[in-house]
Design a protein around this motif. Structure first.
Motif, short mmCIF file in Angstrom:
data_model
loop_
_atom_site.label_atom_id
_atom_site.label_comp_id
_atom_site.label_asym_id
_atom_site.label_seq_id
_atom_site.Cartn_x
_atom_site.Cartn_y
_atom_site.Cartn_z
N ALA A 99 -1.52 14.95 10.41
CA ALA A 99 -2.83 14.92 9.87
C ALA A 99 -3.18 13.80 9.05
O ALA A 99 -4.09 12.97 9.04
N TYR A 100 -2.08 13.17 8.36
CA TYR A 100 -2.20 11.96 7.64
C TYR A 100 -2.03 10.90 8.43
O TYR A 100 -2.72 9.71 8.33
N LEU A 101 -0.98 10.75 9.36
CA LEU A 101 -0.61 9.74 10.09
C LEU A 101 -1.95 9.43 11.21
O LEU A 101 -2.03 8.09 11.79
N ASP A 102 -2.61 10.17 11.54
CA ASP A 102 -3.91 10.26 12.48
C ASP A 102 -4.91 9.77 11.73
O ASP A 102 -6.10 9.49 12.38
N HIS A 103 -5.02 9.90 10.45
CA HIS A 103 -6.12 9.60 9.61
C HIS A 103 -6.53 7.88 9.87
O HIS A 103 -5.53 7.03 9.82
N HIS A 104 -7.55 7.71 9.82
CA HIS A 104 -8.18 6.33 10.26
C HIS A 104 -7.84 5.38 9.20
O HIS A 104 -7.40 4.30 9.39
N ALA A 105 -7.64 5.86 7.88
CA ALA A 105 -7.22 4.85 6.70
C ALA A 105 -5.65 4.91 6.65
O ALA A 105 -5.36 4.02 5.58
N TRP A 106 -4.98 5.68 7.27
CA TRP A 106 -3.46 5.85 7.18
C TRP A 106 -2.77 4.18 6.92
O TRP A 106 -2.10 4.21 6.31
N PRO A 107 -3.04 3.55 8.18
CA PRO A 107 -2.45 2.23 8.15
C PRO A 107 -2.56 1.47 6.98
O PRO A 107 -1.92 0.53 6.35
N GLU A 108 -3.88 1.45 6.37
CA GLU A 108 -4.27 0.68 5.19
C GLU A 108 -3.45 1.16 3.80
O GLU A 108 -2.87 0.41 3.17
N ALA A 109 -3.25 2.56 3.88
CA ALA A 109 -2.31 3.18 2.71
C ALA A 109 -0.96 2.76 3.03
O ALA A 109 -0.28 2.58 1.94
N VAL A 110 -0.37 3.07 4.08
CA VAL A 110 1.03 2.47 4.47
C VAL A 110 1.03 0.84 4.39
O VAL A 110 2.10 0.62 3.50
N ARG A 111 0.27 0.07 4.51
CA ARG A 111 0.31 -1.28 3.99
C ARG A 111 0.24 -1.48 2.45
O ARG A 111 1.21 -2.25 2.04
N ALA A 112 -0.51 -0.73 1.99
CA ALA A 112 -0.48 -0.87 0.19
C ALA A 112 0.67 -0.22 -0.17
O ALA A 112 1.52 -0.89 -1.17
N CYS A 113 1.20 0.70 0.50
CA CYS A 113 2.54 1.49 -0.09
C CYS A 113 3.67 0.21 0.08
O CYS A 113 4.55 0.19 -0.69
N ARG A 114 3.45 -0.29 1.39
CA ARG A 114 4.73 -1.41 1.65
C ARG A 114 4.65 -2.50 0.79
O ARG A 114 5.68 -3.09 0.23
N GLU A 115 3.60 -2.95 0.42
CA GLU A 115 3.38 -4.07 -0.58
C GLU A 115 4.02 -3.87 -1.99
O GLU A 115 4.69 -4.50 -2.62
N ALA A 116 3.75 -2.50 -2.59
CA ALA A 116 4.20 -2.14 -3.60
C ALA A 116 5.88 -1.81 -3.68
O ALA A 116 6.54 -2.34 -4.39
N HIS A 117 6.15 -1.22 -2.70
CA HIS A 117 7.61 -0.92 -2.35
C HIS A 117 8.46 -2.27 -2.33
O HIS A 117 9.42 -2.61 -2.89
N VAL A 118 7.85 -3.32 -1.49
CA VAL A 118 8.88 -4.53 -1.45
C VAL A 118 8.79 -5.20 -2.85
O VAL A 118 9.89 -5.65 -3.24
N ARG A 119 7.58 -5.06 -3.48
CA ARG A 119 7.74 -5.81 -4.78
C ARG A 119 8.72 -5.17 -5.89
O ARG A 119 9.57 -5.77 -6.43
N LEU A 120 8.64 -3.85 -5.92
CA LEU A 120 9.58 -3.13 -6.82
C LEU A 120 10.99 -3.12 -6.29
O LEU A 120 11.84 -3.33 -7.02
N ALA A 121 11.15 -3.04 -4.88
CA ALA A 121 12.53 -3.11 -4.48
C ALA A 121 13.27 -4.54 -4.70
O ALA A 121 14.21 -4.73 -5.42
N GLY A 122 12.29 -5.62 -4.76
CA GLY A 122 12.78 -7.09 -4.67
C GLY A 122 13.18 -7.30 -6.10
O GLY A 122 14.06 -7.67 -6.58
N ASN A 123 12.14 -6.76 -7.21
CA ASN A 123 12.40 -6.88 -8.60
C ASN A 123 13.65 -6.12 -9.00
O ASN A 123 14.01 -6.56 -10.09
N ASP A 124 14.23 -5.06 -8.17
CA ASP A 124 15.38 -4.49 -8.67
C ASP A 124 16.68 -4.97 -7.97
O ASP A 124 17.76 -4.51 -8.21
N GLY A 125 16.38 -5.96 -7.09
CA GLY A 125 17.61 -6.65 -6.48
C GLY A 125 17.93 -5.95 -5.16
O GLY A 125 19.04 -6.23 -4.70
N ASP A 126 16.98 -4.98 -4.84
CA ASP A 126 17.42 -4.15 -3.59
C ASP A 126 16.47 -4.63 -2.40
O ASP A 126 15.53 -5.39 -2.25
N ASP A 127 17.45 -4.49 -1.19
CA ASP A 127 16.86 -4.68 0.04
C ASP A 127 15.60 -3.57 0.54
O ASP A 127 16.03 -2.68 0.57
N PRO A 128 14.34 -4.20 0.75
CA PRO A 128 13.38 -3.06 0.93
C PRO A 128 13.34 -2.66 2.29
O PRO A 128 12.56 -1.83 2.70
#
Length: 145
Positions: A99-128
């Protein structure tokens, strides 16, 4: 920088774990949709994202210097939380992962989570781009004593 140099690094670990899982569509299909044990589901990830932080009630900006390193991290996390929670409220917290994955706005949510994840992982010196850790590995990482 090590993850545990932040005062509330255990909370940061939970937020990072949630963002990591919510930001990875391959993981979501191969793990959540497939029902693989040890990684929870979308509801578990959302809970880790907001349980200690109350990011469903106030801005991540409140935690700059404790959970988040800077205003950029906080801003990206705020956007991710809002996009994910909007979908949770529309489909229902106990809905199946599809139900989440099929939601029309899920790709946008995934993209926002990815941007946050990459920033936090990078700032911690981890490979995102490494696969998300299991919940058992997260418990070991955040264990005290």
């Amino acid at each position: 920088m090590p993850l545990n140099d932040m005062p509330w690094w255990r909370w940061r670990s939970n937020v990072r774990s949630a963002l990591h899982m919510l930001s990875d569509p391959v993981f979501q299909r191969e793990t959540w949709v497939a029902g693989q044990e040890g990684y929870g589901d979308v509801t578990d990830a959302v809970y880790r994202l907001v349980e200690d932080t109350w990011l469903d009630n106030w801005s991540a900006e409140k935690y700059v210097g404790t959970i988040f390193r800077d205003a950029q991290e906080a801003s990206l996390v705020d956007v991710a939380v809002l996009r994910v929670l909007r979908i949770v409220h529309q489909v229902g917290a106990d809905s199946p992962v599809t139900a989440y994955l099929d939601h029309h706005a899920w790709p946008e949510a995934v993209r926002a989570c990815r941007e946050a994840h990459v920033r936090l992982a990078g700032n911690d010196g981890d490979d995102p781009d490494v696969p998300p850790r299991s919940l058992d590995a997260l418990r070991i990482l955040t264990r005290t004593g």
